[in-house]
Write a protein that holds these residues in place. Structure first.
Motif, mmCIF file in Angstrom:
data_model
loop_
_atom_site.group_PDB
_atom_site.id
_atom_site.type_symbol
_atom_site.label_atom_id
_atom_site.label_comp_id
_atom_site.label_asym_id
_atom_site.label_seq_id
_atom_site.Cartn_x
_atom_site.Cartn_y
_atom_site.Cartn_z
ATOM 1 N N SER A 9 -2.396 1.678 -0.741
ATOM 2 C CA SER A 9 -2.163 0.795 0.402
ATOM 3 C C SER A 9 -0.657 0.585 0.562
ATOM 4 C CB SER A 9 -2.863 -0.547 0.176
ATOM 5 O OG SER A 9 -2.894 -1.275 1.374
ATOM 6 N N GLY A 10 -0.181 0.744 1.793
ATOM 7 C CA GLY A 10 1.263 0.628 2.028
ATOM 8 C C GLY A 10 1.753 -0.805 2.054
ATOM 9 N N CYS A 11 0.833 -1.770 2.216
ATOM 10 C CA CYS A 11 1.194 -3.194 2.194
ATOM 11 C C CYS A 11 -0.065 -3.974 1.800
ATOM 12 C CB CYS A 11 1.741 -3.641 3.559
ATOM 13 S SG CYS A 11 0.486 -4.067 4.767
ATOM 14 N N CYS A 53 2.828 3.630 10.330
ATOM 15 C CA CYS A 53 2.766 2.161 10.361
ATOM 16 C C CYS A 53 4.076 1.561 9.856
ATOM 17 C CB CYS A 53 1.598 1.683 9.498
ATOM 18 S SG CYS A 53 1.520 -0.105 9.363
ATOM 19 N N LYS A 81 -2.092 -5.710 3.309
ATOM 20 C CA LYS A 81 -3.150 -5.860 4.319
ATOM 21 C C LYS A 81 -4.381 -5.021 4.003
ATOM 22 C CE LYS A 81 -2.886 -6.602 9.215
ATOM 23 N NZ LYS A 81 -2.220 -6.153 10.434
ATOM 24 N N SER A 82 -4.201 -3.935 3.320
ATOM 25 C CA SER A 82 -5.337 -3.148 2.823
ATOM 26 C C SER A 82 -6.263 -2.668 3.950
ATOM 27 C CB SER A 82 -6.109 -4.018 1.822
ATOM 28 O OG SER A 82 -6.976 -3.248 1.065
ATOM 29 N N CYS A 83 -5.688 -2.070 4.991
ATOM 30 C CA CYS A 83 -6.497 -1.641 6.147
ATOM 31 C C CYS A 83 -7.517 -0.562 5.791
ATOM 32 C CB CYS A 83 -5.612 -1.045 7.237
ATOM 33 S SG CYS A 83 -4.398 -2.150 7.887
ATOM 34 N N CYS A 87 -4.197 4.262 3.329
ATOM 35 C CA CYS A 87 -3.959 3.825 4.704
ATOM 36 C C CYS A 87 -2.955 4.786 5.347
ATOM 37 C CB CYS A 87 -3.471 2.375 4.735
ATOM 38 S SG CYS A 87 -1.770 2.179 4.191
ATOM 39 N N THR A 88 -2.650 4.540 6.606
ATOM 40 C CA THR A 88 -1.779 5.457 7.350
ATOM 41 C C THR A 88 -0.441 5.682 6.655
ATOM 42 O OG1 THR A 88 -2.767 4.554 9.317
ATOM 43 C CG2 THR A 88 -0.755 5.801 9.637
ATOM 44 N N SER A 110 4.648 -1.345 8.807
ATOM 45 C CA SER A 110 4.520 -2.303 7.696
ATOM 46 C C SER A 110 4.524 -1.618 6.335
ATOM 47 C CB SER A 110 3.207 -3.086 7.813
ATOM 48 O OG SER A 110 3.137 -3.746 9.022
ATOM 49 N N SER A 111 4.431 -0.309 6.322
ATOM 50 C CA SER A 111 4.245 0.366 5.037
ATOM 51 C C SER A 111 5.550 0.586 4.290
ATOM 52 C CB SER A 111 3.559 1.724 5.262
ATOM 53 O OG SER A 111 3.267 2.302 4.009
HETATM 54 S S1 SF4 Z 1 -2.372 -1.480 4.925
HETATM 55 FE FE1 SF4 Z 1 -0.404 -2.210 5.701
HETATM 56 S S2 SF4 Z 1 0.867 -0.389 5.649
HETATM 57 FE FE2 SF4 Z 1 -1.221 0.328 5.537
HETATM 58 S S3 SF4 Z 1 -1.802 0.770 7.667
HETATM 59 FE FE3 SF4 Z 1 -2.442 -1.352 7.185
HETATM 60 S S4 SF4 Z 1 -0.723 -2.631 7.890
HETATM 61 FE FE4 SF4 Z 1 0.043 -0.525 7.728
#
Ligand code: SF4
Length: 489
Positions: free
Chosen positions: A391-393, A358, A395-397, A352-353, A360-361
């Motif tokens: 994944s940084g959090c 982001c 949420k697994s975008c 993810c980003t 949240s990461s």
């Molecule tokens: S998975 Fe979490 S940290 Fe990664 S881009 Fe989505 S919200 Fe941000």
């Protein structure tokens, strides 16, 4: 139809960015360009390359909906947006530009196993969206996918509405080759549609959403949450009111969401058109330098039909290449610093980003993922793709499917400070990220940990094509830890 040109604005911010609704991210302004079905022509590729060069930082990102994102955008003028509209890269109606990209199998029309070419249905839906400003009231996450039932499938990707092609054995004179689309809406899967009925069904579902969701709110309820609140049966009954044909009295097909996990779209594959092949190219973490995009457009023009196909796995295909030209195309791809070999670790790497884009990461996912790929490339040769997801959090975008290995970012307390690290999960069908194998693994030791896991897998797998996920699923977590830890002694 042309529209009044509009500069990117942050006055009205739907949840998702578009081209006309550029959105502030942690690292600057973010623009997302819808590419219906992920299909671009080489002229569009060149225009985008120039756009990224002039107004971004000289690169584009392919997203997991097979559209394009350009980060750190500045200085875009109305004239530039008009140019993008003229080559079909921006919605002619700015109001609907932020809606989600229509997803489709990236091999539509060339896949030798597909039941139906989904490109006409994608074009039809996109054209409808671009003519109907009232659809601006939809949630920006309102998402539709068409799966043609071929080797490269998208029916397992997260979408609000999925049309999955199936073949029925019963003869039906009204439907060509007895190919239908099965509607997947929430847990409703027992509705068969003739291909020509799909657009009306999307319109009816959209209308029920607009009837039942407060249009004045900036943050719109997602369709899946409305379905949960009201129930799918209720929703379908409401949609029926907008349809001239019956939704509810349909045959009950057998749902087949099976995806061939061994099939990989990367590398060279014969097309359904005799004598032609497509080649799947790895874009490391979906990133493509504008110079590379420009050159890939030229390659597609010179050797193929001028078609570039973006995939929801953040890679790119060039199609319609005569088999005799494949060696030249491979050499040109390598000359651009890119790779087409499905077994390269970068081909199955997703991130993810991360914290650069982001808030949240917990971690710098992209940087650490690329560093891991570099490290593994030097120390191990894979003969089967291994899917690794950062994944940084939770949420697994970046990736919603099951990975062989998932690294979930975390902050680890060390010497009265916090350092970045990962929890490591391995493939399992039951849980979101898989089964937790190691917790709080610090960045300096993480690459070696992953290397150990891959080395043990290569030694212990029962057959050459057993996937890493299948291998780990044969053991309990304590057994896996023992295997991996013993290998390091
Ligand atoms: S998975 Fe979490 S940290 Fe990664 S881009 Fe989505 S919200 Fe941000």
């Amino acid at each position: 139809m042309s529209c009044p040109t509009v500069e990117p604005t942050t006055d009205f911010l739907p949840v998702c960015p578009g081209l006309f609704y550029a959105t502030p991210a942690r690292d600057g302004i973010l623009s997302r360009i819808r590419i219906p079905g992920g299909i671009l022509n080489s002229q569009q590729g060149r225009v985008l390359a120039e756009f990224a060069e002039s107004f971004g930082e000289g690169y584009v990102n392919v997203t997991n909906r097979a559209n394009l994102q350009i980060r750190k955008i500045q200085g875009v003028t109305p004239e530039v947006l008009t140019t993008l509209q003229k080559v079909g890269l921006a919605a002619t109606l700015t109001e609907v530009d932020h809606l989600r990209n229509i997803m489709a199998s990236p091999t539509a029309g060339i896949d030798s196993l597909e039941l139906i070419d989904t490109r006409p249905w994608v074009r039809e839906l996109d054209a409808y969206i671009c003519r109907h400003p009232e659809l601006k009231g939809l949630s920006p996450k309102f998402s539709v996918a068409f799966d043609g039932g071929g080797a490269v499938r998208v029916c397992d990707r997260p979408n609000d509405i999925v049309f999955q092609a199936i073949a029925l054995s019963e003869d039906c004179a009204a439907v060509e080759n007895n190919i239908y689309f099965q509607l997947i809406l929430g847990d409703a899967t027992n509705i068969l549609l003739q291909p020509k009925e799909c657009l009306s069904v999307v319109v009816a579902i959209a209308q029920v959403y607009l009837d039942n969701v407060d249009q004045t709110k900036k943050s719109k309820l997602r369709l899946k949450h409305l379905l949960q609140d009201k129930g799918v049966e209720w929703y379908l009954q409401q949609a029926q009111g907008y349809l001239p044909f019956s939704l509810l009295k349909r045959l009950k097909p057998t749902l087949d969401k099976s995806i061939n996990p061994k099939y990989h779209h990367l590398g060279v594959h014969p097309q359904r058109q005799a004598g032609l092949s497509y080649i799947g190219i790895i874009l490391p973490l979906g990133q493509l330098l504008s110079k590379q995009l420009h050159s890939l457009g030229d390659l597609a023009q010179t050797y193929g039909s001028g078609t570039l196909r973006l995939t929801p796995w953040q890679n790119l295909l060039i199609s319609d290449i005569p088999n005799s030209s494949i060696p030249h195309v491979k050499a040109e791809i390598e000359r651009l610093g890119l790779d087409w070999n499905a077994n390269q670790i970068q081909g199955s790497l997703v991130a993810c980003t991360g914290k650069t884009g982001c808030t949240s990461s917990a971690t710098d996912t992209k940087k650490q993922a690329l560093a891991l790929a570099d490290y593994l490339k030097k120390h191990i040769t894979l003969d089967v793709p291994v899917k690794i997801h950062f994944s940084g959090c939770p949420k697994s975008c970046a990736y919603h499917g099951k990975s062989d290995i998932t690294l979930l970012g975390t902050l680890i307390e060390k010497d009265n400070t916090f350092v970045e690290g990962y929890h490591i999960y391995v493939g399992d069908k039951e849980q979101a990220f898989g089964r937790e194998l190691y917790t709080n693994v610090c960045i300096p030791v993480m690459p070696h940990r992953i290397l150990q896991m891959l080395e043990v897998y290569q030694i212990k797998r029962t057959q050459l094509d057993e996937s890493f996920g299948e291998f780990t699923n044969r053991y309990t977590i304590p057994q896996l830890r023992q295997l991996f830890d013993e290998s390091g002694q």
